[in-house]
Each structure stands twice: as structure tokens, then as C-alpha cells.
Design a protein around this motif. Structure first.
Motif, PDB file in Angstrom:
ATOM      1  N   ALA A 191       0.838  -1.197   0.000  1.00 40.74           N
ATOM      2  CA  ALA A 191       0.000   0.000   0.000  1.00 40.74           C
ATOM      3  C   ALA A 191       0.875   1.251   0.000  1.00 40.74           C
ATOM      4  N   VAL A 192       0.444   2.267  -0.726  1.00 42.68           N
ATOM      5  CA  VAL A 192       1.130   3.553  -0.751  1.00 42.68           C
ATOM      6  C   VAL A 192       0.521   4.431   0.340  1.00 42.68           C
ATOM      7  N   THR A 193       1.355   4.833   1.300  1.00 39.87           N
ATOM      8  CA  THR A 193       0.904   5.646   2.429  1.00 39.87           C
ATOM      9  C   THR A 193       1.842   6.827   2.604  1.00 39.87           C
ATOM     10  N   GLY A 194       1.297   8.033   2.526  1.00 42.20           N
ATOM     11  CA  GLY A 194       2.120   9.218   2.721  1.00 42.20           C
ATOM     12  C   GLY A 194       3.242   9.348   1.720  1.00 42.20           C
ATOM     13  N   GLY A 195       3.041   8.826   0.516  1.00 42.95           N
ATOM     14  CA  GLY A 195       4.071   8.905  -0.514  1.00 42.95           C
ATOM     15  C   GLY A 195       5.127   7.830  -0.417  1.00 42.95           C
ATOM     16  N   ALA A 196       4.941   6.825   0.433  1.00 45.84           N
ATOM     17  CA  ALA A 196       5.906   5.743   0.590  1.00 45.84           C
ATOM     18  C   ALA A 196       5.208   4.397   0.443  1.00 45.84           C
ATOM     19  N   MET A 197       5.976   3.386   0.052  1.00 41.37           N
ATOM     20  CA  MET A 197       5.461   2.023  -0.104  1.00 41.37           C
ATOM     21  C   MET A 197       6.553   1.057   0.305  1.00 41.37           C
ATOM     22  N   LEU A 226      11.798  -4.162  -0.750  1.00 43.98           N
ATOM     23  CA  LEU A 226      11.787  -2.934  -1.530  1.00 43.98           C
ATOM     24  C   LEU A 226      10.975  -1.886  -0.798  1.00 43.98           C
ATOM     25  N   GLN A 227      11.569  -0.699  -0.595  1.00 44.82           N
ATOM     26  CA  GLN A 227      10.845   0.452  -0.079  1.00 44.82           C
ATOM     27  C   GLN A 227      10.951   1.568  -1.112  1.00 44.82           C
ATOM     28  N   ALA A 228       9.835   2.195  -1.400  1.00 44.28           N
ATOM     29  CA  ALA A 228       9.780   3.235  -2.417  1.00 44.28           C
ATOM     30  C   ALA A 228       9.431   4.570  -1.773  1.00 44.28           C
ATOM     31  N   GLU A 229      10.193   5.580  -2.143  1.00 41.24           N
ATOM     32  CA  GLU A 229       9.996   6.952  -1.649  1.00 41.24           C
ATOM     33  C   GLU A 229       9.641   7.823  -2.846  1.00 41.24           C
ATOM     34  N   PHE A 230       8.360   8.177  -2.970  1.00 39.36           N
ATOM     35  CA  PHE A 230       7.906   8.930  -4.134  1.00 39.36           C
ATOM     36  C   PHE A 230       8.057  10.431  -3.872  1.00 39.36           C
ATOM     37  N   THR A 231       8.828  11.078  -4.733  1.00 39.78           N
ATOM     38  CA  THR A 231       9.042  12.517  -4.619  1.00 39.78           C
ATOM     39  C   THR A 231       8.066  13.306  -5.480  1.00 39.78           C
ATOM     40  N   VAL A 237      12.645   7.320  -5.322  1.00 39.84           N
ATOM     41  CA  VAL A 237      13.869   6.612  -4.972  1.00 39.84           C
ATOM     42  C   VAL A 237      13.464   5.238  -4.462  1.00 39.84           C
ATOM     43  N   PHE A 238      14.015   4.203  -5.064  1.00 46.00           N
ATOM     44  CA  PHE A 238      13.798   2.834  -4.596  1.00 46.00           C
ATOM     45  C   PHE A 238      14.944   2.454  -3.656  1.00 46.00           C
ATOM     46  N   TRP A 239      14.593   1.923  -2.498  1.00 52.46           N
ATOM     47  CA  TRP A 239      15.580   1.460  -1.529  1.00 52.46           C
ATOM     48  C   TRP A 239      15.492  -0.064  -1.452  1.00 52.46           C
ATOM     49  N   PHE A 240      16.484  -0.737  -2.011  1.00 53.95           N
ATOM     50  CA  PHE A 240      16.554  -2.189  -1.965  1.00 53.95           C
ATOM     51  C   PHE A 240      17.392  -2.620  -0.759  1.00 53.95           C
ATOM     52  N   THR A 241      16.876  -3.547   0.041  1.00 54.66           N
ATOM     53  CA  THR A 241      17.638  -4.085   1.167  1.00 54.66           C
ATOM     54  C   THR A 241      17.621  -5.607   1.110  1.00 54.66           C
ATOM     55  N   GLN A 242      18.694  -6.192   1.638  1.00 49.27           N
ATOM     56  CA  GLN A 242      18.816  -7.640   1.660  1.00 49.27           C
ATOM     57  C   GLN A 242      19.755  -8.044   2.787  1.00 49.27           C
ATOM     58  N   ALA A 243      19.397  -9.081   3.532  1.00 50.30           N
ATOM     59  CA  ALA A 243      20.277  -9.600   4.576  1.00 50.30           C
ATOM     60  C   ALA A 243      21.520 -10.199   3.934  1.00 50.30           C
ATOM     61  N   SER A 244      22.694  -9.910   4.507  1.00 56.57           N
ATOM     62  CA  SER A 244      23.932 -10.450   3.944  1.00 56.57           C
ATOM     63  C   SER A 244      24.293 -11.808   4.540  1.00 56.57           C
TER      64      SER A 244
END
Length: 271
Positions: A191-197, A226-231, A237-244
């Protein structure tokens, strides 16, 4: 349509499998209240597991613009009981008399005292502070691509993202490459909330090749988050994270990618 249905169903069915994997070891960052609003107090809560019995205490909280960094320290000289235990840290990132403004904050949780005192990232979270009268950008459905010259010029031609927004739920299919250079198909929804997903990132494998008979994807496996920050409606900006790794203090992989909606209508074309 059958392939898409199979992948979407897999996205729903593999949630418990993902939670049972190494991502369980990652700390989680939440907020109090759950839905922050501008002008009101905001607390950040970090919950996780620590690899020994020594106390976990906040060493510092730094805020620069919309970037917030919470840091704890692990002193190697201490003698600690060999027991894994949960911890909870409650942090007020705003000094007395100040409060967050509308927008999206980028929160990092780090530990120092390891690797020659280098800071090690353990968790990352986008925190939207939404104004009820201004809900934030609503991303446009369509094809998106890496934005050359964006805030994070970490990618370029050759990757793309298909967006489908229905009501407030965004479905993203990402065309990326695997470590061996072969193309890959990754999916996420939320869900997109406050410009973020935010959503779990899953990798689909073994589906139907072109010019061959249909077969459903043979594997849909967890790949990260994946976290998305809509400007704006067409930039993000897409923020990709992964456990190493599976260790409680293994560093979190983090990669931001600036993206925008691909423009097929060149300015020199006229009807």
C-alpha cells in the motif's frame, strides 16, 4: 494472464516462508504513533535480537534533514553471557519543543565497535509523516526506469519497472539482472501511504519461455525488501535491502536507485 496470476498467488503464499528465513534476524523499526502526523511527537522503536547478554543501549541519535541515524555500540572488551536475547530501544529523534514536518524520513540503525570501529548498518526504514489534507504523491501506472542524474546515480539503462496502481495498492514487476548477468524477474506489492510504499521482494524463476508451451513458474523465492519513496507522481527513490547473512550482527545490504516514469513522448515529436 495465467503467469501473472500464478506469480501474484505465489507472492501471497510465500509470505510465511520469507518470515522464517534469515530476514527474521533483522531488527525492525516502527513508530509511535503508528501513523505519524506533522507537528505531533514521534518516537522510533527498534526491536531485535542481540547475540550476547550485555546491555544494548543507544550511543547516539543524529538527524540531518530527513536522515535519522540511531547508533548503538558493542564493546569487544566486555565479558558477556553467551545467550541470545531480545531488545527494544525507544528513541525520540526530535529535541524538546520540535516535531516532524510532513515528508518521508530515512531511518538507519547502526552498530559501532565492530570492524575496527566502522559503523555497520543493521536496519533501514522509510517513515512517512503524512498530512491528512495532503496525502503525498500518487505514483502513475506505467513503465519506470533508472533516472540518470537523480539523487542516487547507482544504475542506468537496462533495468525497468512496471507499475500498476489500483486504489492505494501498488504492484511492481522489476526487470533486473542476477549476479551471473542473466535477466531476472522480481515482484513486490504494498500500500502507498504518505508517498511511501514497502513490500517483500520476490524472485520468480522457471516460467514459460517465449515460443514454448505454458508452464507455471517453478519457484518464487524471497530476495529482500523494496521500499519506495515517491518525490512526485513520476519520480521516486527505490531502496533495496537484503540480509547479507544469518548472523544477528551481519550487515544489511542497502542500495538506493533513483527512478522516474519513462517518457515515450519525445519533445521533438509533433502530432
Amino acid at each position: 494472464m495465467r503467469a501473472l496470476f500464478g506469480i501474484t498467488a505465489g507472492l501471497l503464499l510465500t509470505g510465511t516462508t520469507f518470515a522464517a528465513g534469515v530476514e527474521d534476524n533483522l531488527p525492525r523499526i516502527t513508530t509511535v504513533p503508528e501513523s505519524p502526523s506533522p507537528g505531533n511527537p514521534l518516537q522510533l522503536v527498534v526491536r531485535g535480537q542481540w547475540p550476547d547478554g550485555c546491555p544494548v543501549e543507544v550511543d547516539s541519535v543524529a538527524r540531518s534533514g530527513r536522515d535519522i541515524t540511531i547508533r548503538v555500540r558493542r564493546d569487544s572488551g566486555l565479558i558477556c553471557p553467551a545467550v541470545i536475547r531480545p531488545y527494544e530501544l525507544v528513541v525520540n529523534p526530535f529535541p524538546q519543543g520540535s516535531s516532524p514536518t510532513a515528508g518521508i524520513y530515512r531511518v538507519r540503525f547502526e552498530v559501532s565497535g565492530l570492524d575496527g570501529n566502522a559503523n555497520r548498518l543493521l536496519a533501514f526504514e522509510l517513515v512517512p509523516v503524512a498530512d491528512a489534507t495532503r496525502p503525498g504523491p500518487r505514483p502513475e501506472s506505467g513503465y519506470w526506469a533508472a533516472e540518470e542524474g537523480g539523487d542516487f546515480n547507482t544504475s542506468g539503462n537496462g533495468i525497468g519497472f512496471d507499475f500498476e496502481l489500483q486504489n492505494r495498492v501498488l504492484f511492481i514487476a522489476a526487470n533486473l539482472y542476477r549476479d551471473d548477468g542473466k535477466s531476472g524477474w522480481y515482484i513486490a506489492s504494498g500500500a502507498v501511504t504518505g508517498g511511501a510504499m514497502e513490500g517483500e521482494l520476490l524472485e520468480a524463476k522457471g516460467g514459460q519461455p517465449l515460443f514454448e508451451s505454458y508452464r507455471a513458474p517453478s519457484e518464487i523465492s524471497p530476495f529482500g525488501r523494496l521500499q519506495a519513496e515517491f518525490t512526485s507522481a513520476s519520480t521516486a527513490v527505490f531502496w533495496f535491502t537484503q540480509a547479507s547473512g544469518a548472523g544477528l550482527l551481519d550487515p544489511l545490504k542497502l542500495m538506493p536507485v533513483s527512478v522516474n516514469r519513462f517518457n515515450y513522448a519525445y519533445s521533438d515529436l509533433r502530432e
